[in-house]
Design a protein around this motif. Structure first.
Motif, mmCIF file in Angstrom:
data_model
loop_
_atom_site.group_PDB
_atom_site.id
_atom_site.type_symbol
_atom_site.label_atom_id
_atom_site.label_comp_id
_atom_site.label_asym_id
_atom_site.label_seq_id
_atom_site.Cartn_x
_atom_site.Cartn_y
_atom_site.Cartn_z
ATOM 1 N N UNK A 144 59.295 54.400 42.435
ATOM 2 C CA UNK A 144 60.278 54.346 43.376
ATOM 3 C C UNK A 144 59.657 54.179 44.554
ATOM 4 N N UNK A 145 58.792 54.212 45.248
ATOM 5 C CA UNK A 145 58.682 54.215 47.270
ATOM 6 C C UNK A 145 58.028 52.820 46.991
ATOM 7 N N UNK A 146 58.048 51.926 47.933
ATOM 8 C CA UNK A 146 57.900 51.074 48.651
ATOM 9 C C UNK A 146 56.204 52.044 49.640
ATOM 10 N N UNK A 147 55.111 50.871 49.560
ATOM 11 C CA UNK A 147 54.712 50.867 50.592
ATOM 12 C C UNK A 147 55.537 50.689 52.232
ATOM 13 N N UNK A 148 54.956 51.387 53.221
ATOM 14 C CA UNK A 148 55.072 51.708 53.964
ATOM 15 C C UNK A 148 55.266 50.494 54.772
ATOM 16 N N UNK A 149 56.267 49.701 55.343
ATOM 17 C CA UNK A 149 56.342 48.240 56.119
ATOM 18 C C UNK A 149 56.906 47.221 54.498
ATOM 19 N N UNK A 150 56.511 47.771 53.450
ATOM 20 C CA UNK A 150 56.840 46.791 52.109
ATOM 21 C C UNK A 150 58.780 47.098 51.935
ATOM 22 N N UNK A 151 58.842 46.396 50.515
ATOM 23 C CA UNK A 151 60.210 46.989 50.316
ATOM 24 C C UNK A 151 60.212 46.524 48.529
ATOM 25 N N UNK A 152 59.341 46.525 47.659
ATOM 26 C CA UNK A 152 59.410 46.873 46.100
ATOM 27 C C UNK A 152 58.338 47.914 46.223
ATOM 28 N N UNK A 153 58.915 48.915 45.099
ATOM 29 C CA UNK A 153 58.344 50.157 44.654
ATOM 30 C C UNK A 153 56.998 49.496 43.720
ATOM 31 N N UNK A 154 55.574 50.619 44.968
ATOM 32 C CA UNK A 154 54.606 50.669 43.621
ATOM 33 C C UNK A 154 54.164 51.949 43.884
ATOM 34 N N UNK A 155 55.134 52.728 44.367
ATOM 35 C CA UNK A 155 54.548 54.553 44.273
ATOM 36 C C UNK A 155 55.668 55.054 43.558
ATOM 37 N N UNK A 156 54.894 56.360 42.991
ATOM 38 C CA UNK A 156 56.534 57.098 42.542
ATOM 39 C C UNK A 156 56.342 58.233 43.755
ATOM 40 N N UNK A 157 57.077 59.229 43.449
ATOM 41 C CA UNK A 157 57.921 60.035 44.092
ATOM 42 C C UNK A 157 56.461 61.160 44.211
ATOM 43 N N UNK A 158 55.476 61.388 43.211
ATOM 44 C CA UNK A 158 54.298 60.921 43.484
ATOM 45 C C UNK A 158 53.800 63.055 43.850
ATOM 46 N N UNK A 159 54.112 63.876 43.387
ATOM 47 C CA UNK A 159 54.164 65.152 43.509
ATOM 48 C C UNK A 159 53.185 65.972 43.388
ATOM 49 N N UNK A 160 52.936 67.115 44.532
ATOM 50 C CA UNK A 160 51.553 68.007 45.088
ATOM 51 C C UNK A 160 52.373 69.123 44.692
ATOM 52 N N UNK A 161 50.947 70.204 44.235
ATOM 53 C CA UNK A 161 51.556 71.584 44.104
ATOM 54 C C UNK A 161 49.978 72.391 44.636
ATOM 55 N N UNK A 162 50.058 72.965 45.603
ATOM 56 C CA UNK A 162 49.165 73.983 45.485
ATOM 57 C C UNK A 162 49.916 75.378 45.128
ATOM 58 N N UNK A 163 48.299 76.355 44.735
ATOM 59 C CA UNK A 163 49.108 77.539 44.865
ATOM 60 C C UNK A 163 47.140 78.624 44.901
ATOM 61 N N UNK A 164 47.488 79.773 45.895
ATOM 62 C CA UNK A 164 46.265 80.573 46.059
ATOM 63 C C UNK A 164 46.636 81.956 45.512
#
Length: 329
Positions: A144-164
């Protein structure tokens, strides 16, 4: 717009999944996760997902009878195969397995492969924090996301979560996608027929767009520009490269019934909160107090707790069209 109790909403969703071919246990786990997201105000990860999930079960893109398997390749590691079923039963297995391993070793990690959409990523780590663990979840998603400076999506929105954990109260929970907004918000806007705010997405030609349909065919803008795509790369390597899941660019969409199973991955790291410093939980509470003492400041996750309490008391509103669509599945 009907108001449903949380139990009624879970029953509505679970029954739909079973009718579409999901095993009862998988249907219940998935329905529970979606309703929990709905109750927390994360509607993009809530009941709006039921029709797409159900269509994927019917098409075989999600295996409704998938049997989750759990292995222990090393003393501190848990290897989980979601078997191309819903992610939620696999996440449940990780949450069940990690506390004992983390208490024994001090730190543990669970890798999930051949998985699917993990929804509200904060919920699994919150459950681990309630067991006295500091936990981090990394999840990769279809491109869903292109690398910075690129135009073709190779990353997802790739969530991360943290709990303490915090002594005597609900844990601190931070849950964020690495796009400026979660992709589920785009899906929800499309369903409502509403335009997007500017700055969320680009169309397939790389032009800014406020059209949800064009955004879903294009790319999402990263949180923090180049820093966001660097973090998305990190998540991709941890959640997919390390676990044996598919990279974003190899995965089919979570949003439709086309193609083969997405096969994405998740990694959860859990640390015994008192393993390195017995007074760590109290120190966590000190920092939380410094934040909450400031007018207008709040801990991450505090708003969700208020919404969750209200939903448990008053139920949740479900759009007539969505409720009818789920009931008709």
């Amino acid at each position: 717009m009907p108001i449903l109790t949380l139990d009624a909403a879970r029953e509505l969703a679970a029954a739909a999944f079973v009718r579409c071919g999901a095993a009862p246990a998988a249907a219940e786990s998935t329905a529970r996760a979606l309703v929990e997201a709905e109750a927390d105000g994360l509607t993009g990860h809530g009941l709006v997902r039921v029709p797409a999930y159900a269509a994927q079960v019917r098409a075989g893109k999600v295996r409704g009878d998938a049997a989750v398997t759990v292995g222990h390749p090393r003393p501190g590691l848990v290897a989980i195969d979601a078997a191309h079923g819903f992610a939620y039963p696999a996440l449940d297995a990780a949450v069940a397995a990690l506390p004992a391993v983390a208490r024994s070793q001090g730190i543990a990690a669970a890798g999930i492969r051949r998985s699917h959409h993990c929804g509200a990523a904060g919920r699994p780590v919150e459950r681990l924090a309630a067991e006295g663990l500091v936990a981090i979840l990394f999840a990769n998603t279809p491109a869903a996301m292109a690398p910075w400076g690129g135009a073709r999506a190779v990353f997802g929105t790739n969530p991360l979560a943290f709990a303490c954990p915090l002594p005597g109260r609900a844990p601190i929970v931070a849950d964020l996608a690495l796009s400026k907004v979660a992709r589920g918000n785009i899906v929800a806007a499309r369903r409502r027929g509403e335009p997007l705010p500017e700055g969320w997405a680009l169309d397939a030609q790389g032009h800014p767009t406020t059209d949800p349909e064009a955004a879903l065919k294009g790319t999402m803008l990263p949180l923090g520009d180049a820093k966001g795509t660097a973090l998305a790369l990190m998540v991709e390597l941890l959640a997919a490269g390390l676990t044996g899941g598919r990279f974003a660019a190899e995965a089919s969409s979570f949003l439709d019934a086309e193609g083969d199973p997405p096969g994405t991955g998740q990694l959860i790291v859990a640390i015994d909160a008192a393993a390195l410093s017995p007074d760590a939980p109290e120190r966590f509470a000190e920092l939380a107090g410094l934040i909450e003492a400031q007018a207008g400041a709040r801990l991450p996750g505090a708003r969700r707790l208020a919404l969750r309490a209200a939903a448990a008391r008053d139920g949740i509103a479900v759009a007539d069209a969505l409720a009818a669509e789920i009931a008709a599945l």
